[in-house]
Design a protein around this motif. Structure first.
Motif, mmCIF file in Angstrom:
data_model
loop_
_atom_site.group_PDB
_atom_site.id
_atom_site.type_symbol
_atom_site.label_atom_id
_atom_site.label_comp_id
_atom_site.label_asym_id
_atom_site.label_seq_id
_atom_site.Cartn_x
_atom_site.Cartn_y
_atom_site.Cartn_z
ATOM 1 N N PHE A 83 0.832 -1.199 0.000
ATOM 2 C CA PHE A 83 0.000 0.000 0.000
ATOM 3 C C PHE A 83 0.872 1.258 0.000
ATOM 4 O O PHE A 83 0.604 2.220 -0.722
ATOM 5 N N GLN A 84 1.927 1.220 0.802
ATOM 6 C CA GLN A 84 2.824 2.369 0.887
ATOM 7 C C GLN A 84 3.581 2.590 -0.414
ATOM 8 O O GLN A 84 3.748 3.734 -0.866
ATOM 9 N N LEU A 85 4.023 1.499 -1.047
ATOM 10 C CA LEU A 85 4.701 1.633 -2.341
ATOM 11 C C LEU A 85 3.769 2.210 -3.398
ATOM 12 O O LEU A 85 4.167 3.034 -4.225
ATOM 13 N N ALA A 86 2.508 1.780 -3.357
ATOM 14 C CA ALA A 86 1.526 2.314 -4.304
ATOM 15 C C ALA A 86 1.306 3.801 -4.064
ATOM 16 O O ALA A 86 1.146 4.581 -5.021
ATOM 17 N N VAL A 87 1.309 4.216 -2.813
ATOM 18 C CA VAL A 87 1.140 5.633 -2.492
ATOM 19 C C VAL A 87 2.296 6.452 -3.061
ATOM 20 O O VAL A 87 2.086 7.518 -3.657
ATOM 21 N N VAL A 88 3.513 5.970 -2.885
ATOM 22 C CA VAL A 88 4.676 6.676 -3.443
ATOM 23 C C VAL A 88 4.560 6.765 -4.960
ATOM 24 O O VAL A 88 4.821 7.824 -5.559
ATOM 25 N N ALA A 89 4.157 5.665 -5.591
ATOM 26 C CA ALA A 89 3.956 5.678 -7.043
ATOM 27 C C ALA A 89 2.903 6.704 -7.435
ATOM 28 O O ALA A 89 3.038 7.394 -8.465
ATOM 29 N N GLY A 90 1.859 6.836 -6.618
ATOM 30 C CA GLY A 90 0.813 7.806 -6.907
ATOM 31 C C GLY A 90 1.321 9.234 -6.839
ATOM 32 O O GLY A 90 0.976 10.066 -7.694
#
Length: 283
Positions: free
Chosen positions: A84-91
C-alpha cells in the motif's frame, strides 16, 4: 446551480462522514473501491473507450489489482502495509508527472495515436494509489478514521473555498489572470488562494480533533497545503481529459456536481500526498 450544489452536498456529506467514522477499515476499503471504480468507469468514457465489453474488462483488471494488493499483503500477524505504501509513493510520482502533462496540452489529445493507452494508465495510477492511501490512513492507529476525515475535509474545504472565492473575488486581486485558461477557463488565482486558505484552516482544525499535538500543527499545515495544491492538479487533469473529449462533465450522476469523477478528481490526487506527508512528518 449553487442551491442545487449545496443541497447535494448536504445529502452526501453526512453519509460520507458516517461511513468514514463508523465503518471498520475492510468495509471502508470495499466502499471506497466501489466509488473509485465507478469514477474510473467515467474515466474510460473520457478516454473514449466506447465498447462496453472493453470497459468492463479494464474495470475488472483494476479491481483484480486491488484484490491482488490485499491478498499479497497478508502476514502471519494480520496485514502488512508495504505494498500500500509503495503504491502511495507511485501515486505521488504520477501526479508530479501529471503536472508536466498539464503544461503540454496537446499530448495524447489525438485518439488516432496511442492516447488511450496513456489515459488508461493514468486512470490506474490515479485510482489505485488513492485507494491504497485511503486504506493506509484509515487503518493507522490511533484515530486513523479521524485522520482520513481530515484528509477528505481538506479537499472538500479547498473545493468549496475555491468555488466561492472565485465567484466573489475572481479577477479583482490578480488582475483577471486565469490559473489555466486553456484547460479550465473559469479557474482563477483568487479561487486558488481561497481554496488554499480554506483547506489549510480546516486541516488544522480537523487535525486537532484527530489528536494532533499543537507542536505538530505546522507539519499538518504544510501537508494540508501540499494536499490542496495536488487536489488542484487532479481537478485540472480531469478538466484536461474533458477538454480532449469535448464534454463539460464526466457524467450526470450528482445534481449540481456532474459525474462521480468530478467529485473525486481532487481526492484522487490529494490522498496519496496526505498519506505520504503524514508518514514522513510523523503526525
Amino acid at each position: 446551480m449553487t442551491r442545487t450544489r449545496l443541497l447535494a452536498a448536504l445529502v452526501m456529506a453526512p453519509l460520507a462522514i458516517a461511513a468514514i467514522l463508523l465503518l471498520p477499515t475492510p468495509w471502508m476499503m470495499a466502499l471506497a473501491a466501489v466509488l473509485f471504480l465507478a469514477g474510473l468507469w467515467e474515466w474510460f468514457d473520457l478516454a473514449e473507450i466506447e465498447d462496453t465489453l472493453a470497459r468492463t474488462v479494464l474495470l475488472v483488471a483494476n479491481l483484480a489489482l486491488m484484490v491482488a494488493i490485499v491478498w499479497a499483503s497478508r502476514a502471519s500477524n494480520g496485514y502488512t502495509m508495504v505494498l500500500f505504501q509503495l503504491a502511495v509513493v507511485a501515486g505521488v510520482v504520477w501526479w508530479l508527472l501529471a503536472l508536466i502533462w498539464l503544461g503540454r496540452y496537446e499530448f495524447a489529445s489525438d485518439h488516432a495515436t496511442h492516447a488511450r493507452v496513456f489515459k488508461l494508465a493514468a486512470g490506474a495510477l490515479s485510482v489505485i494509489p488513492a485507494w491504497c492511501a485511503l486504506a493506509w490512513i484509515h487503518v493507522a492507529e490511533p484515530n486513523g478514521h479521524r485522520w482520513l476525515l481530515t484528509a477528505l475535509a481538506i479537499v472538500w474545504a479547498a473545493d468549496s473555498g475555491a468555488y466561492f472565492a472565485g465567484r466573489k473575488l475572481g479577477g479583482r486581486i490578480f488582475g483577471g489572470r486565469k490559473l489555466a485558461p486553456r484547460i479550465s477557463p473559469n479557474k482563477t488565482f483568487e479561487g486558488l488562494a481561497g481554496g488554499v486558505v480554506a483547506g489549510v484552516v480546516v486541516g488544522i482544525v480537523f487535525a486537532l480533533i484527530a489528536g494532533a499535538a499543537p507542536a505538530q500543527l505546522p507539519a499538518v499545515a504544510l501537508v494540508a497545503l501540499a494536499a490542496v495544491l495536488f487536489s488542484v492538479v487532479g481537478d485540472l487533469f480531469e478538466s484536461l481529459l474533458k477538454r480532449h473529449a469535448g464534454v463539460k462533465d464526466s457524467g450526470h450522476l450528482i445534481p449540481g456536481h456532474g459525474g462521480l469523477l468530478d467529485r473525486l478528481d481532487g481526492v484522487l490526487a490529494a490522498l496519496p500526498v496526505f498519506a505520504l506527508g503524514k508518514a514522513v512528518l510523523g503526525f
